[in-house]
Design a protein around this motif. Structure first.
Motif, PDB file in Angstrom:
ATOM      1  N   ARG A  69       0.844  -1.185   0.000  1.00 21.11           N
ATOM      2  CA  ARG A  69       0.000   0.000   0.000  1.00 21.11           C
ATOM      3  C   ARG A  69       0.886   1.243   0.000  1.00 21.11           C
ATOM      4  O   ARG A  69       2.033   1.207   0.430  1.00 21.11           O
ATOM      5  CB  ARG A  69      -0.894   0.011   1.237  1.00 21.11           C
ATOM      6  CG  ARG A  69      -1.936  -1.084   1.274  1.00 21.11           C
ATOM      7  CD  ARG A  69      -2.749  -1.056   2.551  1.00 21.11           C
ATOM      8  NE  ARG A  69      -1.935  -1.387   3.730  1.00 21.11           N
ATOM      9  CZ  ARG A  69      -1.577  -0.511   4.651  1.00 21.11           C
ATOM     10  NH1 ARG A  69      -1.934   0.767   4.544  1.00 21.11           N
ATOM     11  NH2 ARG A  69      -0.861  -0.870   5.698  1.00 21.11           N
ATOM     12  N   PHE A  70       0.342   2.365  -0.497  1.00 21.66           N
ATOM     13  CA  PHE A  70       1.073   3.631  -0.475  1.00 21.66           C
ATOM     14  C   PHE A  70       1.039   4.169   0.951  1.00 21.66           C
ATOM     15  O   PHE A  70       0.152   4.916   1.330  1.00 21.66           O
ATOM     16  CB  PHE A  70       0.433   4.637  -1.448  1.00 21.66           C
ATOM     17  CG  PHE A  70       1.350   5.027  -2.559  1.00 21.66           C
ATOM     18  CD1 PHE A  70       2.658   5.420  -2.306  1.00 21.66           C
ATOM     19  CD2 PHE A  70       0.906   4.997  -3.867  1.00 21.66           C
ATOM     20  CE1 PHE A  70       3.507   5.762  -3.341  1.00 21.66           C
ATOM     21  CE2 PHE A  70       1.754   5.346  -4.912  1.00 21.66           C
ATOM     22  CZ  PHE A  70       3.057   5.724  -4.640  1.00 21.66           C
ATOM     23  N   ASP A  71       2.020   3.773   1.734  1.00 23.66           N
ATOM     24  CA  ASP A  71       2.082   4.157   3.134  1.00 23.66           C
ATOM     25  C   ASP A  71       3.495   4.646   3.432  1.00 23.66           C
ATOM     26  O   ASP A  71       4.473   4.057   2.966  1.00 23.66           O
ATOM     27  CB  ASP A  71       1.732   2.951   4.021  1.00 23.66           C
ATOM     28  CG  ASP A  71       1.530   3.338   5.470  1.00 23.66           C
ATOM     29  OD1 ASP A  71       2.529   3.703   6.123  1.00 23.66           O
ATOM     30  OD2 ASP A  71       0.392   3.276   5.959  1.00 23.66           O
ATOM     31  N   GLN A  90       7.063  -0.507  -9.193  1.00 26.10           N
ATOM     32  CA  GLN A  90       6.490  -0.235  -7.875  1.00 26.10           C
ATOM     33  C   GLN A  90       4.974  -0.272  -7.995  1.00 26.10           C
ATOM     34  O   GLN A  90       4.362   0.646  -8.528  1.00 26.10           O
ATOM     35  CB  GLN A  90       6.952   1.118  -7.344  1.00 26.10           C
ATOM     36  CG  GLN A  90       6.354   1.500  -6.003  1.00 26.10           C
ATOM     37  CD  GLN A  90       6.675   0.468  -4.929  1.00 26.10           C
ATOM     38  OE1 GLN A  90       7.840   0.194  -4.658  1.00 26.10           O
ATOM     39  NE2 GLN A  90       5.651  -0.109  -4.332  1.00 26.10           N
ATOM     40  N   ALA A  91       4.381  -1.382  -7.543  1.00 30.63           N
ATOM     41  CA  ALA A  91       2.925  -1.521  -7.556  1.00 30.63           C
ATOM     42  C   ALA A  91       2.412  -1.110  -6.190  1.00 30.63           C
ATOM     43  O   ALA A  91       2.692  -1.768  -5.190  1.00 30.63           O
ATOM     44  CB  ALA A  91       2.544  -2.968  -7.870  1.00 30.63           C
ATOM     45  N   ALA A  92       1.684  -0.020  -6.136  1.00 34.69           N
ATOM     46  CA  ALA A  92       1.237   0.520  -4.852  1.00 34.69           C
ATOM     47  C   ALA A  92      -0.251   0.833  -4.911  1.00 34.69           C
ATOM     48  O   ALA A  92      -0.705   1.568  -5.792  1.00 34.69           O
ATOM     49  CB  ALA A  92       2.031   1.777  -4.495  1.00 34.69           C
ATOM     50  N   ALA A  93      -0.991   0.266  -3.965  1.00 35.11           N
ATOM     51  CA  ALA A  93      -2.426   0.525  -3.896  1.00 35.11           C
ATOM     52  C   ALA A  93      -2.675   1.784  -3.085  1.00 35.11           C
ATOM     53  O   ALA A  93      -2.126   1.940  -1.990  1.00 35.11           O
ATOM     54  CB  ALA A  93      -3.135  -0.657  -3.248  1.00 35.11           C
ATOM     55  N   PRO A  94      -3.471   2.717  -3.595  1.00 35.73           N
ATOM     56  CA  PRO A  94      -3.796   3.922  -2.809  1.00 35.73           C
ATOM     57  C   PRO A  94      -4.492   3.538  -1.511  1.00 35.73           C
ATOM     58  O   PRO A  94      -5.275   2.591  -1.464  1.00 35.73           O
ATOM     59  CB  PRO A  94      -4.738   4.701  -3.733  1.00 35.73           C
ATOM     60  CG  PRO A  94      -4.510   4.140  -5.099  1.00 35.73           C
ATOM     61  CD  PRO A  94      -4.127   2.704  -4.910  1.00 35.73           C
ATOM     62  N   THR A  95      -4.214   4.256  -0.448  1.00 35.96           N
ATOM     63  CA  THR A  95      -4.814   3.965   0.844  1.00 35.96           C
ATOM     64  C   THR A  95      -4.949   5.244   1.656  1.00 35.96           C
ATOM     65  O   THR A  95      -4.125   6.155   1.528  1.00 35.96           O
ATOM     66  CB  THR A  95      -3.970   2.926   1.617  1.00 35.96           C
ATOM     67  OG1 THR A  95      -4.619   2.614   2.843  1.00 35.96           O
ATOM     68  CG2 THR A  95      -2.584   3.457   1.938  1.00 35.96           C
ATOM     69  N   ARG A  96      -5.981   5.327   2.449  1.00 38.76           N
ATOM     70  CA  ARG A  96      -6.183   6.454   3.370  1.00 38.76           C
ATOM     71  C   ARG A  96      -5.968   7.798   2.670  1.00 38.76           C
ATOM     72  O   ARG A  96      -5.312   8.709   3.169  1.00 38.76           O
ATOM     73  CB  ARG A  96      -5.244   6.336   4.574  1.00 38.76           C
ATOM     74  CG  ARG A  96      -5.414   5.033   5.326  1.00 38.76           C
ATOM     75  CD  ARG A  96      -4.283   4.745   6.283  1.00 38.76           C
ATOM     76  NE  ARG A  96      -4.411   3.396   6.843  1.00 38.76           N
ATOM     77  CZ  ARG A  96      -3.438   2.760   7.482  1.00 38.76           C
ATOM     78  NH1 ARG A  96      -2.273   3.340   7.662  1.00 38.76           N
ATOM     79  NH2 ARG A  96      -3.629   1.557   7.965  1.00 38.76           N
ATOM     80  N   SER A  97      -6.511   7.881   1.461  1.00 38.34           N
ATOM     81  CA  SER A  97      -6.281   9.063   0.629  1.00 38.34           C
ATOM     82  C   SER A  97      -6.888  10.327   1.222  1.00 38.34           C
ATOM     83  O   SER A  97      -6.572  11.435   0.779  1.00 38.34           O
ATOM     84  CB  SER A  97      -6.832   8.822  -0.782  1.00 38.34           C
ATOM     85  OG  SER A  97      -8.193   8.423  -0.716  1.00 38.34           O
ATOM     86  N   LYS A  98      -7.765  10.182   2.227  1.00 37.17           N
ATOM     87  CA  LYS A  98      -8.316  11.371   2.886  1.00 37.17           C
ATOM     88  C   LYS A  98      -7.260  12.115   3.693  1.00 37.17           C
ATOM     89  O   LYS A  98      -7.404  13.295   3.969  1.00 37.17           O
ATOM     90  CB  LYS A  98      -9.465  10.966   3.816  1.00 37.17           C
ATOM     91  CG  LYS A  98     -10.795  10.756   3.124  1.00 37.17           C
ATOM     92  CD  LYS A  98     -11.899  10.631   4.171  1.00 37.17           C
ATOM     93  CE  LYS A  98     -13.270  10.575   3.502  1.00 37.17           C
ATOM     94  NZ  LYS A  98     -14.346  10.575   4.522  1.00 37.17           N
TER      95      LYS A  98
END
Length: 755
Positions: free
Chosen positions: A550-552, A582-590
């Motif tokens: 994840r994008f963290d 780099q495969a990164a899932a968007p997360t907590r974008s708020k």
């Protein structure tokens, strides 16, 4: 008369009997000490002599390694005087008798004055590798080390002669000291054992006497042979069951599976399992073609979902999908997995405002950066805390409502529900509550800044067991409790007793399903490599590294990309021949910190790609979207290197999934020292992600690692992960739960018997 006899002195050991017992056990302890020293003496002598000889051999090798190079040069140049001066400096060491050089003749060409005449070059200078032999000269034992010097014109053998008398003297002293110490330890241990035996005998006799007298007082004489009370048979039976459960589960630790978990559950007849987690294992969303099912990219889901398939029960989670309400029944439940339901998913509804305070606020702007120590300042708001507490209560109420018995096993997952164990304990005091904290637990000083630390700790200590990934995190938690909460801590048992309730603290290293579901139907490694490179527009001979998470900001994505820049600067031969995906899932974008991270990663990738614009393909490729498990495992199988550069991580299951994907036993794992997995996967290339230059150099080593070394490292890691899979993680928790429940049952029986 019967009562008088039982209460008489014949039951109670007299002082004379006690002295007799002490003398008897003391004599036995002394005899054991003498026998142990007698039997261990020869072994001890052999070990010390061998150790002393190896020490001298090492010293000989050290001498040769120190002067071998200069000596070869002097021999080549015929510098005889310099050789003699060099040898004189070497024999200044009082333990070295002589040194010399053999070069074809029967006697050394160069030698110091004390070289024993009995030494013959023809005998000792035959081998092409280093060798050692011993001789006796005038009653003194000496060790001769022979080392080949190399090829012409400096061929020959270097000889070093050591005096072994100092070694023998040291060995004799060591034997004496060890014998004295061993004898003392055995005697002291024997004395303590005697004292303990006497103490136990006296207590047993007291209990025995009271039980018999009590039985007689009630009007009967019990059968006292092999029995200590009316409840003895049932207690012994339960103890045997408890012992058998330990044996049955540990009998084949290399084969943990769904069946193993089911065996454990059979020892808990009628027990239901409830999982509490913020994230649900299956999300239903409205899509263009109707309702679509998504499996979230979550290490928690990857670990817990196979357990629920094996054990059944109910998973209580936040219903976050746009079609979640449309797919549940009147009680907000749905059977999952969709294709073959094996357990129930109970969804809890949370408003967007509550989500902002409970999930985005307190949990992910407060606890997440606090526990990860990733240099992002935590944010604490009173309103977020109130919402967090309210949501914990809502989930706790759901646990009570879903429980069909008064004593379920409740598996509480992660930092979203730190208050829930105490809340459930108040309503279901007989429940076995296991809380697993999926993220790190920081040191007590760091956790001390949390404004509601006492409430968090009190909430967690409502658990029967609190699990962490590593022993280090367990130690941090115990230190935090010790610093901030008035409680009783048992360091030996690693437990905390608060308000009469004991909570055990245990390390349970989390793992993955083996083999993972994402491998089902996967094509061969060769086909995956070809397909991925074609899809990304890469030449087939391109070396490929992957990073998947994840994008963290805790995952070290930026540091990983900077390391690629270092690689291409220091090793330009990789330009045009290497790509990182780099495969990164968007997360907590708020949250602004997460959005800023994604923007910074895009900018950094563009900057590096522009820097090497003269080569193709582009060295950094970002793929920012959710990846299904099949896609993830295809990338793993296509990659040459997997980079896990977490800045701080509880475990990191991506590392273990990469290992599981490589059934060809090829590929290299680069693993951050700050991920919990680094304590298990020593065969990975361990990196410090904060050091971009060093990480780049390790990446170069990974890309150039021989296939044989890749195979050996991957083989060992696969053996480890396959045997310590997610079923072992869950099984150890359920086994501990089983033991706690049986222990409580025994205590209840004992209490009934006492009354």
């Amino acid at each position: 008369m019967r009562r008088a006899t039982l209460r008489g002195p014949s039951i109670k050991p007299s002082a004379v009997n006690s002295i007799s017992l002490i003398a008897r056990y003391g004599a036995i302890a002394a005899a054991i000490a003498v026998l142990a020293i007698t039997l261990l003496g020869p072994l001890l002598t052999s070990l010390i002599d061998d150790w002393s000889r190896r020490d001298v051999e090492s010293r000989s090798a050290l001498v040769f390694n120190s002067i071998g190079g200069p000596l070869s040069a002097m021999l080549t140049n015929g510098e005889g005087e310099q050789i003699k001066a060099l040898f004189e400096r070497v024999v200044a060491d009082p333990r070295i008798v002589a040194v010399g050089v053999c070069r074809g003749a029967s006697t050394p060409q160069y030698a110091t004055p004390l070289m024993p005449p009995a030494i013959s070059c023809e005998k000792i200078a035959r081998t092409e590798s280093e060798s050692f032999s011993s001789i006796t000269v005038n009653g003194r034992r000496m060790l001769i080390g022979t080392f080949p010097l190399g090829t012409e014109p400096a061929s020959g053998h270097f000889i070093v002669v050591h005096d072994l008398s100092f070694s023998e003297h040291r060995g004799q002293e060591a034997r004496t000291y060890v014998t004295i110490m061993l004898g003392g330890v055995i005697l002291v241990g024997g004395a303590l054992a005697v004292g303990l035996v006497l103490y136990l005998i006296r207590n047993w006799m007291r209990s025995f006497r009271e039980a018999v007298i009590g039985a007689v007082a009630r009007g009967g004489v019990p059968e006292i042979a092999g029995s200590i009370g009316p409840m003895d048979k049932e207690v012994r039976q339960i103890l045997r069951q408890l012992e058998m459960s330990h044996v049955n589960v540990d009998r084949d630790q290399a084969n943990w599976s769904k069946e193993t978990l089911r065996e454990i559950m059979q020892e808990l007849p009628g027990v239901e399992v409830l999982v509490v987690a913020n994230r649900e294992p299956y999300i239903h969303n409205h899509g263009a073609d109707g309702i679509e099912i998504q499996t979230p990219a979550s290490g928690l889901v990857s670990a817990v979902e196979p357990v629920m398939r094996a054990c059944g029960g109910t998973w209580i989670a936040h219903g976050s999908g746009t079609a979640d309400r449309d797919t549940v029944d009147a009680h907000d439940r749905i059977g999952v997995p969709p294709e073959n339901p094996e357990y129930n998913l109970r969804r809890i509804w949370i408003t967007e405002e509550e989500q902002d305070g409970y999930y985005y606020g307190l949990a992910n702007e407060g606890l997440w950066p606090l526990c990860h120590i990733a240099f992002t300042r935590p944010v604490f708001r009173e309103a977020d805390w109130r919402t967090y507490r309210a949501i914990n209560q809502r989930f706790a109420d759901a646990v009570v409502a879903e429980a069909k018995t008064s004593a379920p096993i409740v598996l509480v997952q992660d930092y979203h529900f730190a208050l829930l164990p105490r809340m459930v304990r108040e309503k279901l005091p007989d429940a076995t509550i296991i809380t697993f904290w999926h993220i790190p637990w920081p040191n007590s000083e760091t956790f001390g800044i949390f404004p509601w630390k006492e409430e968090i700790i009190h909430g967690l200590l409502g658990s029967s067991i609190i699990g962490f990934h590593t022993q280090f995190h367990c130690n941090n938690f115990l230190e935090t409790v010790d610093r901030f909460i008035e409680s009783r801590i048992d360091r030996e048992q690693e437990s905390v007793t608060l308000q009469g309730h004991e909570t055990f603290i245990r390390p349970y290293p989390i793992s993955i399903d083996w083999p993972p579901a994402g491998l089902v139907g996967q094509k061969s490694i060769a086909e995956c490599r070809q397909n991925v490179r074609e899809r990304l527009g890469l030449p087939q001979d391109t070396k490929l590294a992957v990073g998947i998470e994840r994008f963290d900001y805790t995952k070290g994505v930026l540091d990983r990309i900077r390391a690629v820049d270092t690689l291409l600067e220091e090793h330009p031969e990789w330009r045009g021949r290497f790509v990182i995906v780099q495969a990164a899932a968007p997360t907590r974008s708020k949250l602004q910190t997460y959005k800023a991270l994604q923007d910074e990663a895009l900018a950094l990738a563009d900057e590096i790609n522009a820097k090497y614009a003269d080569v193709t393909p582009k060295p950094v490729q970002l793929i920012i979207r959710h990846h299904e498990p099949r896609e993830v495992f295809e990338l793993f199988r296509a990659a040459d290197v997997c980079i896990v550069s977490s800045l701080h991580d509880g475990m990191n299951l991506v590392a273990k999934e990469f290992i599981a994907a490589r059934d060809d036993e090829q590929g290299v794992l680069m693993l951050s020292h700050f991920a919990g997995a680094s304590r298990e996967l020593a065969e990975a290339l361990i990196i410090n992600p904060y050091d971009a230059h060093a990480t780049g150099e390790v990446l170069h080593s990974a890309l150039t690692m021989p296939e044989a070394e890749q195979h050996e490292r991957m083989r060992l890691m696969r053996a480890y992960v396959s045997s310590r899979n997610v079923y072992r993680w869950a099984g150890r928790m359920l086994l501990d739960a089983s033991r706690l429940r049986k222990k409580r049952h025994i205590l209840e029986i004992a209490g009934t018997g006492a009354h």
